[in-house]
Design a protein around this motif. Structure first.
Motif, short mmCIF file in Angstrom:
data_model
loop_
_atom_site.label_atom_id
_atom_site.label_comp_id
_atom_site.label_asym_id
_atom_site.label_seq_id
_atom_site.Cartn_x
_atom_site.Cartn_y
_atom_site.Cartn_z
N GLU A 372 -5.35 -11.39 6.97
CA GLU A 372 -4.00 -11.67 7.46
C GLU A 372 -2.96 -10.83 6.72
OE1 GLU A 372 -3.69 -13.16 10.07
OE2 GLU A 372 -5.31 -14.60 10.30
N ALA A 373 -3.32 -9.56 6.51
CA ALA A 373 -2.46 -8.66 5.71
C ALA A 373 -1.12 -8.40 6.38
CB ALA A 373 -3.19 -7.34 5.46
N ALA A 374 -1.05 -8.54 7.69
CA ALA A 374 0.21 -8.28 8.40
C ALA A 374 1.23 -9.37 8.18
CB ALA A 374 -0.06 -8.12 9.90
N GLN A 375 0.83 -10.49 7.57
CA GLN A 375 1.76 -11.58 7.28
C GLN A 375 2.20 -11.59 5.82
OE1 GLN A 375 -0.74 -14.74 9.63
NE2 GLN A 375 1.30 -15.56 9.34
N ALA A 376 1.74 -10.62 5.05
CA ALA A 376 2.01 -10.62 3.61
C ALA A 376 3.03 -9.55 3.25
CB ALA A 376 0.72 -10.37 2.83
N LEU A 377 3.99 -9.89 2.40
CA LEU A 377 4.90 -8.89 1.88
C LEU A 377 4.12 -7.84 1.09
CD1 LEU A 377 7.84 -11.07 0.50
CD2 LEU A 377 7.85 -9.65 2.55
N GLU A 378 4.59 -6.60 1.15
CA GLU A 378 3.90 -5.55 0.41
C GLU A 378 3.84 -5.86 -1.08
OE1 GLU A 378 4.21 -0.80 -0.70
OE2 GLU A 378 5.12 -1.51 1.16
N ALA A 379 4.93 -6.40 -1.61
CA ALA A 379 4.95 -6.73 -3.04
C ALA A 379 3.86 -7.72 -3.40
CB ALA A 379 6.32 -7.30 -3.42
N ALA A 380 3.57 -8.68 -2.51
CA ALA A 380 2.51 -9.66 -2.78
C ALA A 380 1.14 -8.99 -2.79
CB ALA A 380 2.56 -10.77 -1.74
N CYS A 381 0.96 -8.01 -1.91
CA CYS A 381 -0.33 -7.30 -1.87
C CYS A 381 -0.60 -6.55 -3.17
CB CYS A 381 -0.36 -6.31 -0.70
SG CYS A 381 -0.39 -7.10 0.93
N ASP A 396 -3.26 -8.17 12.14
CA ASP A 396 -2.67 -7.62 13.36
C ASP A 396 -1.15 -7.57 13.18
OD1 ASP A 396 -1.95 -6.79 15.87
OD2 ASP A 396 -2.53 -8.65 16.90
N HIS A 397 -0.63 -6.37 12.97
CA HIS A 397 0.81 -6.21 12.74
C HIS A 397 1.61 -6.36 14.04
CE1 HIS A 397 -0.98 -2.30 13.63
NE2 HIS A 397 0.19 -1.91 14.09
N ARG A 398 0.92 -6.64 15.15
CA ARG A 398 1.62 -6.95 16.40
C ARG A 398 1.81 -8.45 16.59
NH1 ARG A 398 3.98 -2.27 17.90
NH2 ARG A 398 2.48 -0.56 18.07
N GLN A 399 1.36 -9.23 15.59
CA GLN A 399 1.57 -10.68 15.64
C GLN A 399 2.59 -11.06 14.57
OE1 GLN A 399 -1.83 -13.28 16.72
NE2 GLN A 399 -3.10 -11.45 16.44
N LEU A 400 2.48 -12.28 14.02
CA LEU A 400 3.52 -12.80 13.14
C LEU A 400 3.74 -11.94 11.91
CD1 LEU A 400 2.90 -16.67 13.12
CD2 LEU A 400 4.69 -15.41 14.29
N GLY A 413 14.46 -4.16 6.12
CA GLY A 413 13.05 -3.85 6.35
C GLY A 413 12.09 -4.47 5.36
N LEU A 414 12.49 -5.57 4.71
CA LEU A 414 11.58 -6.21 3.77
C LEU A 414 10.32 -6.73 4.46
CD1 LEU A 414 11.09 -7.13 0.84
CD2 LEU A 414 12.30 -9.25 1.37
N ASN A 415 10.43 -7.02 5.76
CA ASN A 415 9.26 -7.53 6.49
C ASN A 415 8.32 -6.42 6.96
OD1 ASN A 415 10.98 -6.48 8.45
ND2 ASN A 415 10.48 -8.04 9.96
N HIS A 416 8.62 -5.18 6.57
CA HIS A 416 7.71 -4.07 6.89
C HIS A 416 6.55 -4.12 5.91
CE1 HIS A 416 6.95 -0.23 8.97
NE2 HIS A 416 6.38 0.13 7.83
N THR A 417 5.36 -4.38 6.39
CA THR A 417 4.24 -4.70 5.52
C THR A 417 3.44 -3.46 5.11
OG1 THR A 417 2.73 -5.03 7.38
CG2 THR A 417 4.01 -6.95 6.63
N LEU A 418 2.60 -3.67 4.13
CA LEU A 418 1.69 -2.61 3.67
C LEU A 418 0.76 -2.18 4.80
CD1 LEU A 418 0.85 -1.06 1.03
CD2 LEU A 418 -0.91 -2.80 0.75
N MET A 419 0.33 -3.13 5.60
CA MET A 419 -0.55 -2.80 6.72
C MET A 419 0.17 -1.92 7.74
SD MET A 419 -2.81 -5.31 9.13
CE MET A 419 -3.71 -4.64 10.55
N GLN A 420 1.43 -2.23 8.03
CA GLN A 420 2.20 -1.38 8.94
C GLN A 420 2.35 0.02 8.38
OE1 GLN A 420 5.41 -4.57 9.45
NE2 GLN A 420 5.75 -3.28 11.24
N THR A 421 2.65 0.11 7.10
CA THR A 421 2.82 1.43 6.46
C THR A 421 1.55 2.25 6.60
OG1 THR A 421 4.42 0.55 4.87
CG2 THR A 421 3.33 2.61 4.29
N LEU A 422 0.39 1.63 6.35
CA LEU A 422 -0.87 2.37 6.43
C LEU A 422 -1.20 2.78 7.87
CD1 LEU A 422 -3.08 0.43 3.86
CD2 LEU A 422 -2.53 2.87 3.81
N THR A 423 -0.88 1.93 8.84
CA THR A 423 -1.14 2.32 10.23
C THR A 423 -0.29 3.51 10.64
OG1 THR A 423 0.46 0.69 11.05
CG2 THR A 423 -1.84 0.00 10.92
N GLU A 424 0.88 3.66 9.98
CA GLU A 424 1.77 4.79 10.29
C GLU A 424 1.38 6.05 9.50
OE1 GLU A 424 5.49 3.08 9.25
OE2 GLU A 424 5.48 1.64 10.90
#
Length: 634
Positions: A372-381, A396-400, A413-424
């Motif tokens: 559930e990495a798409a629901q976690a703040l990057e700082a928490a990761c 799934d960064h297309r969900q919550l 953009g604090l809700n921009h997650t580590l998973m989103q960054t890596l997919t980009e």
């Protein structure tokens, strides 16, 4: 060479600036949450806190005892349960106790406790001292409310500081891979065959095994993300002795831990599981600790220390020396038991914040899995990533997205997650699971087009399934253009509700039930999820359902909750009450399309959408949804 250095240095500067900016946004979120907490503590009345699920009052006090970790705990009971409200107490969250005097004033006790276990109207709370316990036991009108979780923020700030200041080592390398054009590397060996997985799942597991640095498993709804992740962990354990498995929430950690346990993997669950089933209890550190052969010796020593304190007549040097010797022996036994437990475990599981637990100090892992990495703040990761050489993210960064309370932090953009960054930045590291096993084709195709670029396919066994013959997969029921159907503020002033639409929602479901037939619903156990984006509407629907005799035989089959509350779940029938109906065409919370993706993709066979076309059609997403539904009806 000099030109390369300048280019690389430029990347590093931008990366550091990005992380520093993220730290600043996190500070804004922390300060906003602290101000909100102070405001609700000082200004918000007890009744309002209760309605929002932040407080239990009045409180009953049960037994107190020392748990297996020698923590002093007390059981408390909610004396005023709210069947229509979900409380927000969770294991690991800090709480504070208060007492109400005769003038209705609240006196807060000057200590912070922590939830150890919670169910509907009962909690076990860790109390810091015996004096604090006496305050709780002696209070006349006792209450408890959530306290600001400063510990989690401290851990996230510390993790970001470590990442920003890392000059060399594996942490610096992983940071550069995530935030710069630094290349990723792979092992080279023949793919492993998994005949029980579909091709996209098999490819994803192999990509995880090949990755030397990072890998991402992108699992849209119903595509078997958990199955794939469990297989990847199981196969990784053929190559590594132990792995760390984390997630943002206790519930997600428990879910993946349970699936691993089902595969026969020895799991050591650190922290506080939310769903404390007998099965999960057996894998917790606390239960395994007290089941260790040496625990009896430790318990005897602890009991002797407490007996000596209770019966002492003076504070002589001899007394203190005896206590010191007993404490040293206890510490030695605790270390022995803990070392044995860690040596036997193949998987250590905990929340991301839980990876900072003192039990994990000094431990390092070859691989970290974050579910559930798409629901976690990057700082928490980054709290957990510090303990690993390579990282696998699944979600799934297309969900919550993560929940952000501060508007400025959200806008930044604090809700921009580590998973989103890596997919980009590292799309070559992303494996998309493409075959879904949940939704019929009619339901799947809309989110497939809107969120997944048309890459999903329905498995043959679900593609054409439905409840009724000649039924459409999605129906849109338009609310009338009448004043009583206009939205309004909920009672707490912080949410919205639409009483007329709530009545229409239940009426629509009732008509659909009548078409199916009562006997068939009960015989086949057809389950229903009634969803609304607004907590106020959820409470309203629950009250209406509870007071209507028609629904009595079906209550065990019907769940009413917010979209966030349905994350990770599925139902045969999903009913969605959209609530918004106003002259301005304002959709508010519904602008978060990822939440609507979650709502739609909970359904297996049927969706009933109840909403005001004129309001919602002003937003292009909902206009497309209405057009899609009209196409199904043709």
């Amino acid at each position: 060479m000099f030109r390369y250095f300048l280019a690389n240095n430029s990347y590093l500067c931008r990366m550091i600036q990005s992380l520093v900016r993220q730290r600043e946004l996190l500070r804004l979120e922390y300060e906003y949450e602290r101000e909100q907490f102070q405001r609700q503590t000082e200004a918000m009345g007890v009744e309002r806190k209760i309605r929002r699920g932040l407080c239990w009052f009045p409180l009953g006090v049960g037994r107190s005892y020392y748990n297996s970790l020698d923590q002093l705990v007390v059981e408390v009971y909610n004396g005023n349960p709210q069947p229509d409200n979900e409380h927000q107490f969770e294991p690991g969250k800090p709480v504070c106790f208060f007492e109400q005097d005769g003038s209705e004033m609240l006196r807060y006790m000057k200590f912070v406790a922590q939830v150890s276990y919670v169910e509907e109207d009962r909690m076990v709370v860790v109390i810091p001292t015996t004096d604090a316990l006496q305050q709780v036991q002696n209070a006349m009108r006792l209450g408890v409310q959530l306290y600001l979780d400063e510990y989690t923020y401290r851990q996230m700030f510390a993790a970001l500081d470590q990442v920003i200041n890392a000059q060399k080592g594996r942490l610096a390398e992983l940071r550069d891979i995530v935030h710069t054009s630094a290349p990723t590397h792979k092992f080279t060996f023949s793919p492993v065959r998994f005949p029980w997985l579909n091709p996209s799942q098999e490819q994803a597991v192999n990509e995880v095994l090949w990755a030397k640095d990072v890998a991402v498993v992108h699992g849209p709804p119903g595509t078997g993300k958990t199955t794939t992740l469990v297989e990847a962990i199981y196969e990784t354990l053929r190559r590594e002795n132990q792995v760390l498995v984390c997630a943002q929430s206790n519930m997600a950690v428990d879910w993946i831990s349970e699936k691993l346990a089902d595969r026969g993997v020895s799991v050591l669950r650190i922290g506080n599981p939310t769903r404390v089933t007998d099965k999960m209890l057996g894998y917790t550190y606390e239960r395994q600790f007290e089941n260790h052969p040496r625990y009896t010796d430790l318990w005897t020593l602890r009991r002797e220390i407490r007996r000596m304190y209770e019966s002492r007549k003076d504070a002589s040097n001899n007394f203190h020396q005896k206590i010191a010797r007993l404490r040293d022996r206890c510490t030695e036994l605790e270390m022995t038991i803990t070392a044995d437990l860690f040596a036997e475990a193949r998987v250590i599981s905990c929340t991301l914040t839980g990876s900072a637990n003192h039990l994990l100090v000094g431990h390092h892992f070859g691989t970290l899995f974050i579910d559930e990495a798409a629901q976690a703040l990057e700082a928490a990761c980054w709290i957990a990533i510090q303990k690993a050489d390579r990282v696998v993210l699944a979600g799934d960064h297309r969900q919550l997205p993560p929940t952000i309370k501060c508007p400025e932090a959200l806008k930044g953009g604090l809700n921009h997650t580590l998973m989103q960054t890596l997919t980009e930045t590292k799309p070559q590291c992303v494996s998309l699971l493409t075959i879904q096993y949940r939704m019929s084709e009619g339901i799947m195709q809309f989110p497939n087009q809107e969120f997944y670029d048309g890459k999903l396919e329905s498995a043959p066994e679900v593609k054409y399934r439905g409840i009724l013959d000649w039924d459409t997969a999605i129906d849109w029921i338009d609310t009338p253009d009448e004043p009583e159907y206009m939205e309004q503020q909920a009672g707490d002033g912080l949410s919205r509700q639409n009483p007329a639409e709530a009545q229409l929602t239940l009426q629509t479901l009732r008509e659909y039930f009548d078409k199916i037939g009562k006997d068939r619903i009960l015989h086949e156990r057809l389950d229903v999820g009634i969803i609304s984006p607004y907590r106020g509407q959820v409470g309203l629907l629950r009250r209406m359902l509870r007071h209507d005799a028609y629904w009595k035989p079906f209550r065990s089959l019907i769940t009413i909750n917010t979209i966030d509350g349905f994350q990770g779940q599925e139902r045969d029938i999903i009913v969605i009450s959209m609530v918004r109906n106003n002259d301005e065409g304002e959709v508010g919370f519904l602008r978060d399309l990822r939440r609507m993706n979650v709502a739609i993709t909970r359904a297996r066979m049927k969706i009933l959408l109840i909403g005001h076309r004129a309001t919602l059609s002003r937003h292009p997403f909902y206009r497309h949804l209405m057009q899609y539904v009209r196409g199904l009806e043709v």
